[in-house]
Design a protein around this motif. Structure first.
Motif, PDB file in Angstrom:
ATOM      1  N   THR A  36       0.747  -0.804  -0.083  1.00 50.10           N
ATOM      2  CA  THR A  36       0.005  -0.174   0.132  1.00 50.10           C
ATOM      3  C   THR A  36       0.997   1.274   0.163  1.00 50.10           C
ATOM      4  O   THR A  36       1.887   0.724   0.665  1.00 50.10           O
ATOM      5  CB  THR A  36      -0.879  -0.256   0.868  1.00 50.10           C
ATOM      6  OG1 THR A  36       0.307   0.309   2.515  1.00 50.10           O
ATOM      7  CG2 THR A  36      -1.769  -1.394   1.574  1.00 50.10           C
ATOM      8  N   PRO A  37      -0.166   2.369  -0.076  1.00 50.73           N
ATOM      9  CA  PRO A  37       1.432   4.127  -0.794  1.00 50.73           C
ATOM     10  C   PRO A  37       1.713   4.051   0.834  1.00 50.73           C
ATOM     11  O   PRO A  37       3.192   4.870   0.759  1.00 50.73           O
ATOM     12  CB  PRO A  37       0.377   5.041  -1.341  1.00 50.73           C
ATOM     13  CG  PRO A  37      -1.043   4.182  -1.415  1.00 50.73           C
ATOM     14  CD  PRO A  37      -1.193   2.891  -1.555  1.00 50.73           C
ATOM     15  N   PHE A  38       0.729   3.660   1.940  1.00 48.50           N
ATOM     16  CA  PHE A  38       1.557   4.332   3.018  1.00 48.50           C
ATOM     17  C   PHE A  38       2.847   3.311   3.320  1.00 48.50           C
ATOM     18  O   PHE A  38       3.999   4.249   4.690  1.00 48.50           O
ATOM     19  CB  PHE A  38       0.180   3.813   4.202  1.00 48.50           C
ATOM     20  CG  PHE A  38      -1.168   3.613   3.461  1.00 48.50           C
ATOM     21  CD1 PHE A  38      -0.960   5.295   3.911  1.00 48.50           C
ATOM     22  CD2 PHE A  38      -1.850   3.146   4.082  1.00 48.50           C
ATOM     23  CE1 PHE A  38      -2.649   5.934   3.467  1.00 48.50           C
ATOM     24  CE2 PHE A  38      -3.406   3.633   3.412  1.00 48.50           C
ATOM     25  CZ  PHE A  38      -3.744   4.601   3.056  1.00 48.50           C
ATOM     26  N   TYR A  39       3.313   2.164   3.335  1.00 46.19           N
ATOM     27  CA  TYR A  39       4.709   1.713   3.240  1.00 46.19           C
ATOM     28  C   TYR A  39       5.599   1.721   2.126  1.00 46.19           C
ATOM     29  O   TYR A  39       6.640   1.255   2.370  1.00 46.19           O
ATOM     30  CB  TYR A  39       4.081   0.315   3.801  1.00 46.19           C
ATOM     31  CG  TYR A  39       3.491   0.054   4.669  1.00 46.19           C
ATOM     32  CD1 TYR A  39       3.971  -0.537   5.901  1.00 46.19           C
ATOM     33  CD2 TYR A  39       1.901   0.247   4.641  1.00 46.19           C
ATOM     34  CE1 TYR A  39       3.251  -0.176   7.211  1.00 46.19           C
ATOM     35  CE2 TYR A  39       1.174  -0.092   5.829  1.00 46.19           C
ATOM     36  CZ  TYR A  39       2.166   0.021   7.184  1.00 46.19           C
ATOM     37  OH  TYR A  39       0.795  -0.731   8.467  1.00 46.19           O
ATOM     38  N   GLY A  40       5.224   2.625   1.427  1.00 36.91           N
ATOM     39  CA  GLY A  40       6.603   2.388   0.239  1.00 36.91           C
ATOM     40  C   GLY A  40       7.607   3.310   0.385  1.00 36.91           C
ATOM     41  O   GLY A  40       7.504   4.293   1.360  1.00 36.91           O
ATOM     42  N   ASN A  41       8.682   2.999   0.244  1.00 43.51           N
ATOM     43  CA  ASN A  41       9.208   3.929   0.765  1.00 43.51           C
ATOM     44  C   ASN A  41      10.472   4.506  -0.341  1.00 43.51           C
ATOM     45  O   ASN A  41       9.499   4.761  -0.969  1.00 43.51           O
ATOM     46  CB  ASN A  41      10.407   2.233   0.677  1.00 43.51           C
ATOM     47  CG  ASN A  41      11.383   1.866  -0.677  1.00 43.51           C
ATOM     48  OD1 ASN A  41      11.434   2.171  -1.608  1.00 43.51           O
ATOM     49  ND2 ASN A  41      11.926   0.135  -0.506  1.00 43.51           N
ATOM     50  N   ASP A  42      11.510   4.964  -0.375  1.00 43.22           N
ATOM     51  CA  ASP A  42      12.727   6.377  -0.690  1.00 43.22           C
ATOM     52  C   ASP A  42      12.072   6.014  -2.500  1.00 43.22           C
ATOM     53  O   ASP A  42      11.935   6.399  -3.446  1.00 43.22           O
ATOM     54  CB  ASP A  42      13.537   6.512  -0.488  1.00 43.22           C
ATOM     55  CG  ASP A  42      13.526   6.964   0.870  1.00 43.22           C
ATOM     56  OD1 ASP A  42      12.424   7.042   1.109  1.00 43.22           O
ATOM     57  OD2 ASP A  42      14.776   6.970   1.355  1.00 43.22           O
ATOM     58  N   GLU A  43      12.426   4.811  -2.860  1.00 40.72           N
ATOM     59  CA  GLU A  43      12.840   4.238  -4.258  1.00 40.72           C
ATOM     60  C   GLU A  43      10.851   3.942  -5.294  1.00 40.72           C
ATOM     61  O   GLU A  43      10.657   4.539  -5.850  1.00 40.72           O
ATOM     62  CB  GLU A  43      12.735   2.659  -4.564  1.00 40.72           C
ATOM     63  CG  GLU A  43      12.785   1.913  -6.027  1.00 40.72           C
ATOM     64  CD  GLU A  43      13.649   2.649  -7.075  1.00 40.72           C
ATOM     65  OE1 GLU A  43      13.689   2.916  -8.067  1.00 40.72           O
ATOM     66  OE2 GLU A  43      14.232   3.651  -6.471  1.00 40.72           O
ATOM     67  N   PHE A  44       9.850   3.525  -3.736  1.00 44.21           N
ATOM     68  CA  PHE A  44       8.626   3.706  -4.674  1.00 44.21           C
ATOM     69  C   PHE A  44       8.286   5.380  -5.152  1.00 44.21           C
ATOM     70  O   PHE A  44       7.587   5.561  -5.611  1.00 44.21           O
ATOM     71  CB  PHE A  44       7.729   3.605  -3.283  1.00 44.21           C
ATOM     72  CG  PHE A  44       6.377   3.757  -3.428  1.00 44.21           C
ATOM     73  CD1 PHE A  44       5.692   2.811  -4.299  1.00 44.21           C
ATOM     74  CD2 PHE A  44       5.431   4.438  -2.714  1.00 44.21           C
ATOM     75  CE1 PHE A  44       4.056   3.351  -4.414  1.00 44.21           C
ATOM     76  CE2 PHE A  44       4.467   5.119  -2.557  1.00 44.21           C
ATOM     77  CZ  PHE A  44       3.508   3.708  -3.652  1.00 44.21           C
ATOM     78  N   GLU A  45       8.574   5.993  -3.999  1.00 43.87           N
ATOM     79  CA  GLU A  45       8.607   7.702  -4.212  1.00 43.87           C
ATOM     80  C   GLU A  45       9.094   7.975  -5.763  1.00 43.87           C
ATOM     81  O   GLU A  45       8.526   9.201  -6.264  1.00 43.87           O
ATOM     82  CB  GLU A  45       8.958   8.319  -2.876  1.00 43.87           C
ATOM     83  CG  GLU A  45       8.102   9.815  -3.026  1.00 43.87           C
ATOM     84  CD  GLU A  45       7.952  10.609  -2.124  1.00 43.87           C
ATOM     85  OE1 GLU A  45       7.513  11.581  -2.002  1.00 43.87           O
ATOM     86  OE2 GLU A  45       7.848  10.218  -1.123  1.00 43.87           O
ATOM     87  N   ARG A  46      10.817   7.622  -5.530  1.00 46.46           N
ATOM     88  CA  ARG A  46      10.618   7.923  -7.759  1.00 46.46           C
ATOM     89  C   ARG A  46      10.055   7.908  -8.359  1.00 46.46           C
ATOM     90  O   ARG A  46      10.007   8.637  -8.664  1.00 46.46           O
ATOM     91  CB  ARG A  46      11.827   7.387  -7.249  1.00 46.46           C
ATOM     92  CG  ARG A  46      13.136   7.465  -7.874  1.00 46.46           C
ATOM     93  CD  ARG A  46      14.904   7.108  -7.818  1.00 46.46           C
ATOM     94  NE  ARG A  46      14.403   5.984  -9.060  1.00 46.46           N
ATOM     95  CZ  ARG A  46      14.655   5.394  -9.900  1.00 46.46           C
ATOM     96  NH1 ARG A  46      14.336   6.744 -11.100  1.00 46.46           N
ATOM     97  NH2 ARG A  46      14.197   4.253 -10.241  1.00 46.46           N
ATOM     98  N   LEU A  47       9.974   6.563  -8.049  1.00 44.54           N
ATOM     99  CA  LEU A  47       9.035   5.799  -8.643  1.00 44.54           C
ATOM    100  C   LEU A  47       7.592   6.752  -9.172  1.00 44.54           C
ATOM    101  O   LEU A  47       6.511   6.972 -10.299  1.00 44.54           O
ATOM    102  CB  LEU A  47       8.596   4.421  -8.889  1.00 44.54           C
ATOM    103  CG  LEU A  47      10.071   3.209  -8.712  1.00 44.54           C
ATOM    104  CD1 LEU A  47       9.580   2.002  -9.004  1.00 44.54           C
ATOM    105  CD2 LEU A  47      11.010   3.271 -10.555  1.00 44.54           C
ATOM    106  N   SER A  48       7.029   6.985  -7.914  1.00 47.60           N
ATOM    107  CA  SER A  48       5.904   7.672  -8.198  1.00 47.60           C
ATOM    108  C   SER A  48       6.131   9.014  -7.311  1.00 47.60           C
ATOM    109  O   SER A  48       5.433   8.722  -6.295  1.00 47.60           O
ATOM    110  CB  SER A  48       4.610   6.470  -7.762  1.00 47.60           C
ATOM    111  OG  SER A  48       3.376   6.759  -7.883  1.00 47.60           O
ATOM    112  N   PRO A  49       5.855   9.998  -8.075  1.00 48.46           N
ATOM    113  CA  PRO A  49       6.329  10.891  -7.040  1.00 48.46           C
ATOM    114  C   PRO A  49       4.824  11.094  -5.974  1.00 48.46           C
ATOM    115  O   PRO A  49       5.070  12.234  -5.275  1.00 48.46           O
ATOM    116  CB  PRO A  49       6.837  11.883  -7.998  1.00 48.46           C
ATOM    117  CG  PRO A  49       7.275  11.650  -8.977  1.00 48.46           C
ATOM    118  CD  PRO A  49       6.502   9.135  -9.264  1.00 48.46           C
ATOM    119  N   LEU A  50       4.357  11.145  -6.626  1.00 46.62           N
ATOM    120  CA  LEU A  50       2.619  11.682  -5.810  1.00 46.62           C
ATOM    121  C   LEU A  50       2.027  10.815  -5.088  1.00 46.62           C
ATOM    122  O   LEU A  50       1.384  10.450  -4.235  1.00 46.62           O
ATOM    123  CB  LEU A  50       1.891  12.042  -7.048  1.00 46.62           C
ATOM    124  CG  LEU A  50       1.878  12.958  -7.697  1.00 46.62           C
ATOM    125  CD1 LEU A  50       0.599  12.699  -8.583  1.00 46.62           C
ATOM    126  CD2 LEU A  50       2.002  14.210  -7.282  1.00 46.62           C
TER     127      LEU A  50
END
Length: 249
Positions: A36-50
């Protein structure tokens, strides 16, 4: 070696369910990192900036947002068409997808599912009962009245099942997870349409994995899904503790 086609996002997300159903309709293989987006790490945020799910990684192509992903799949791959053929019907299908993603998303996800499921389970916060009441008594009846005039009494919107059908029906499953059931005496077309669409094998085949994910703890989720036969990525972009911030479930 080419990276396997990958979806990053929870099986329980309506937006992830929408993309997985379209992949199934196209007959395309994929693996999934069920976070879930609540548990996304920094790489997740790089791939999905929103910080939105799903994310698609298809070879050298990476993108987020379910509507963008489904449009890409329809243009990049042959097979089952996700949009109807005529320009007028394609425009109507896109509108219904947008209506679902925005209006139904706000009501079923943020006013019901987030309030009744996510807030107490993830953040240990109380449900905003006034927001739930307003959704159930005022806003959802208005949305259902609109859908009742748009949806067919039998079959799907444009002949074969497509993106518009899936986009609408996916939110009702999350509504059910929050205790909502469409009153078929008031909205018979909507109730029948949603049931037909969710029963289609492209969506119904995902339900066992949703049930496993909903029944497992965050820490035990991956193993439970592997045990159920889900094809998961070898590594995850998930964290052990949730993060707050902008996101879409």
């Amino acid at each position: 070696m080419k990276r396997p086609r990958t979806i990053i996002g929870s099986f329980v997300s309506p937006y992830v369910r929408k993309v997985l159903a379209c992949l199934n309709l196209k007959g395309l293989d994929y693996q999934i990192d069920p976070i879930t987006p609540f548990y996304g790490n920094d790489e997740f945020e790089r791939l999905s900036p929103l910080r939105r799910i799903p994310i698609l990684i298809d070879g050298d192509v990476t993108m987020s947002d379910s509507s963008v992903i489904c449009a890409y799949l329809d243009e990049a791959y042959p097979g089952h068409a996700l949009l109807p053929a005529s320009p007028a019907e394609r425009a109507r299908a896109r509108w219904l997808e947008e209506y679902a993603d925005t209006r139904l998303g706000d009501l079923f996800i943020w006013s019901l599912f987030y309030q009744k499921v996510v807030r107490p389970m993830v953040w240990n916060e109380p449900t905003d009962e006034e927001r739930v009441r307003k959704a159930l008594e005022e806003d959802l009846p208005e949305a259902l009245n609109y859908l009742e005039g748009e949806l067919p009494a039998a079959g799907f919107l444009f002949g074969e099942i497509g993106i518009a059908d899936i986009s609408i029906a996916t939110f009702f499953r999350n509504g059910a997870y929050a205790g909502f059931e469409t009153d078929d005496s008031h909205w018979p077309r909507t109730a029948g349409f949603v049931n037909r669409t969710l029963d289609h094998p492209a969506i119904a085949s995902l339900l066992p994995f949703e049930d496993v994910q909903r029944g497992a703890s965050i820490k035990g989720r991956r193993q439970a899904l592997l045990n159920a036969g889900a094809r998961l990525t070898e590594e995850t972009l998930g964290l052990r503790e949730p993060r707050r911030g902008r996101m879409r479930l």
